[in-house]
Design a protein around this motif. Structure first.
Motif, PDB file in Angstrom:
ATOM      1  N   HIS A  72      -7.886   2.136  -0.683  1.00  0.00           N
ATOM      2  CA  HIS A  72      -6.657   2.798  -0.239  1.00  0.00           C
ATOM      3  C   HIS A  72      -6.456   4.127  -0.971  1.00  0.00           C
ATOM      4  CE1 HIS A  72      -2.755   2.962   1.710  1.00  0.00           C
ATOM      5  NE2 HIS A  72      -2.249   3.369   0.552  1.00  0.00           N
ATOM      6  N   SER A  89       0.385   4.721  -2.126  1.00  0.00           N
ATOM      7  CA  SER A  89       0.341   6.043  -1.490  1.00  0.00           C
ATOM      8  C   SER A  89       1.394   6.971  -2.082  1.00  0.00           C
ATOM      9  CB  SER A  89       0.558   5.904   0.018  1.00  0.00           C
ATOM     10  OG  SER A  89      -0.474   5.152   0.607  1.00  0.00           O
ATOM     11  N   ASN A  90       2.613   6.475  -2.211  1.00  0.00           N
ATOM     12  CA  ASN A  90       3.689   7.309  -2.760  1.00  0.00           C
ATOM     13  C   ASN A  90       3.376   7.750  -4.182  1.00  0.00           C
ATOM     14  OD1 ASN A  90       5.190   7.078  -0.416  1.00  0.00           O
ATOM     15  ND2 ASN A  90       6.312   5.272  -1.133  1.00  0.00           N
ATOM     16  N   TYR A  92       0.823  -1.213   0.000  1.00  0.00           N
ATOM     17  CA  TYR A  92       0.000   0.000   0.000  1.00  0.00           C
ATOM     18  C   TYR A  92       0.859   1.267   0.000  1.00  0.00           C
ATOM     19  CZ  TYR A  92      -3.951  -3.043   1.092  1.00  0.00           C
ATOM     20  OH  TYR A  92      -4.918  -4.011   1.046  1.00  0.00           O
ATOM     21  N   SER A  93       2.052   1.156   0.557  1.00  0.00           N
ATOM     22  CA  SER A  93       2.938   2.324   0.576  1.00  0.00           C
ATOM     23  C   SER A  93       3.314   2.755  -0.837  1.00  0.00           C
ATOM     24  CB  SER A  93       4.201   2.010   1.377  1.00  0.00           C
ATOM     25  OG  SER A  93       4.895   0.911   0.801  1.00  0.00           O
ATOM     26  N   TYR A 137       0.561  10.422  -3.984  1.00  0.00           N
ATOM     27  CA  TYR A 137       1.067  11.689  -3.442  1.00  0.00           C
ATOM     28  C   TYR A 137       1.873  12.468  -4.478  1.00  0.00           C
ATOM     29  CZ  TYR A 137      -0.140   9.805   1.169  1.00  0.00           C
ATOM     30  OH  TYR A 137      -0.806   9.283   2.248  1.00  0.00           O
ATOM     31  N   ALA A 170      -5.918   7.731   0.703  1.00  0.00           N
ATOM     32  CA  ALA A 170      -4.814   8.637   0.353  1.00  0.00           C
ATOM     33  C   ALA A 170      -5.340  10.020  -0.019  1.00  0.00           C
ATOM     34  CB  ALA A 170      -4.000   8.049  -0.802  1.00  0.00           C
ATOM     35  N   GLN A 202      -6.193  11.849   3.111  1.00  0.00           N
ATOM     36  CA  GLN A 202      -4.962  12.289   3.775  1.00  0.00           C
ATOM     37  C   GLN A 202      -4.408  13.545   3.113  1.00  0.00           C
ATOM     38  OE1 GLN A 202      -2.573   8.756   3.491  1.00  0.00           O
ATOM     39  NE2 GLN A 202      -3.351   7.885   5.411  1.00  0.00           N
TER      40      GLN A 202
END
Length: 267
Positions: free
Chosen positions: A121, A75-76, A71-72, A79, A125, A128
């Motif tokens: 997810h 997210s990256n 998931y990181s 972003y 994100a 966030q």
């Protein structure tokens, strides 16, 4: 000897050896997740959800992957996108989700679950990013408000200093000018006109000083009790009325009576 050195390099702090096979799985999983994200960033008119489904099914069926989604990596990637690019990503992902949920397309359950997880997810994100932007915007607004308060405080101090200085100058210069004018014209005009002018100038000077001082206290948000301006105005008005009545009635006796007490009228 070479194998021993490799073991030292791959050894962690808890004396376990990193598996090279595990490292390959991580690299493969990361690359596949990144490729899925890149596919979702294509222009909406060129995006084909079927190809993404095939890519996900290929990833799921592979034995060279991690047990969990990275998931990181999602997210990256999200972003790093601009706002317009995130909009395209969201549109394509929604299209992919609708495609997978349509029974006509015969998408297997594991693939559906992974698509739902990616969609969920991505929404997380987005929230966030919005929260960070809101916090940043609120911080900027708070900094602006504090700066404006400080600027207003400095402005009030400058205005107060200038106002006090102006009041002092006005009182001093006005008093000197007033006295000089009276003394210069004392023998030219009648006593009634002279007294009326003196009363009027006193009225103007007192009110101007009062308004100026009141303004200084007001801009500094202070409630100070000044002299009773209303009583002084009433007194000036009463004196003016008496002078006008006496002047109208040509009360020479009153004028002569007043002249007796003036030092310049004594011989």
């Amino acid at each position: 000897m070479a194998d021993a050195n490799l073991d030292v390099l791959l050894r962690t702090t808890d004396n376990t050896i990193i598996s090279l096979e595990q490292s390959k799985k991580f690299t493969y999983t990361k690359r596949k997740i990144n490729s899925i994200c890149k596919a979702l960033s294509l222009k909406t008119q060129n995006y084909e959800p079927q190809k993404t489904v095939e890519n996900i099914e290929s990833y799921i069926s592979s034995s060279n992957k991690l047990d969990r989604i990275l998931y990181s990596e999602i997210s990256n990637y999200v972003y790093s996108l601009e706002m317009s690019e995130r909009g395209i990503f969201a549109t394509n992902l929604e299209k992919l989700l609708l495609y997978s949920l349509d029974d006509k397309n015969d998408v297997n359950d594991d693939c559906k679950k992974m698509i739902v997880k990616i969609y969920d997810h991505f929404q997380l994100a987005l929230h966030q990013i919005e929260n960070v932007n809101n916090i940043f915007a609120n911080s900027i607004e708070e900094a602006k408000e504090n700066l404006q308060k400080q600027i207003k405080g400095v402005e009030k101090e400058y205005i107060s200093i200038l106002g006090i200085f102006a009041a002092i100058v006005l009182a001093f210069v006005g008093g000197i000018t007033f006295s000089t004018s009276v003394l210069q014209n004392i023998s030219v005009v009648s006593v009634f006109r002279l007294l009326l002018v003196v009363d009027f100038l006193a009225f103007v000077l007192i009110n101007v000083i009062y308004i100026l001082v009141k303004f200084i206290f007001t801009i500094n948000e202070k409630d100070a009790k000044l002299f009773n301006i209303k009583a002084l105005n009433i007194a000036c008005l009463a004196i003016a009325i008496i002078i006008v009545i006496s002047w109208t009635l040509n009360a020479n006796q009153i004028r002569d009576f007043i002249s007796q007490f003036l030092p310049w009228s004594k011989s």
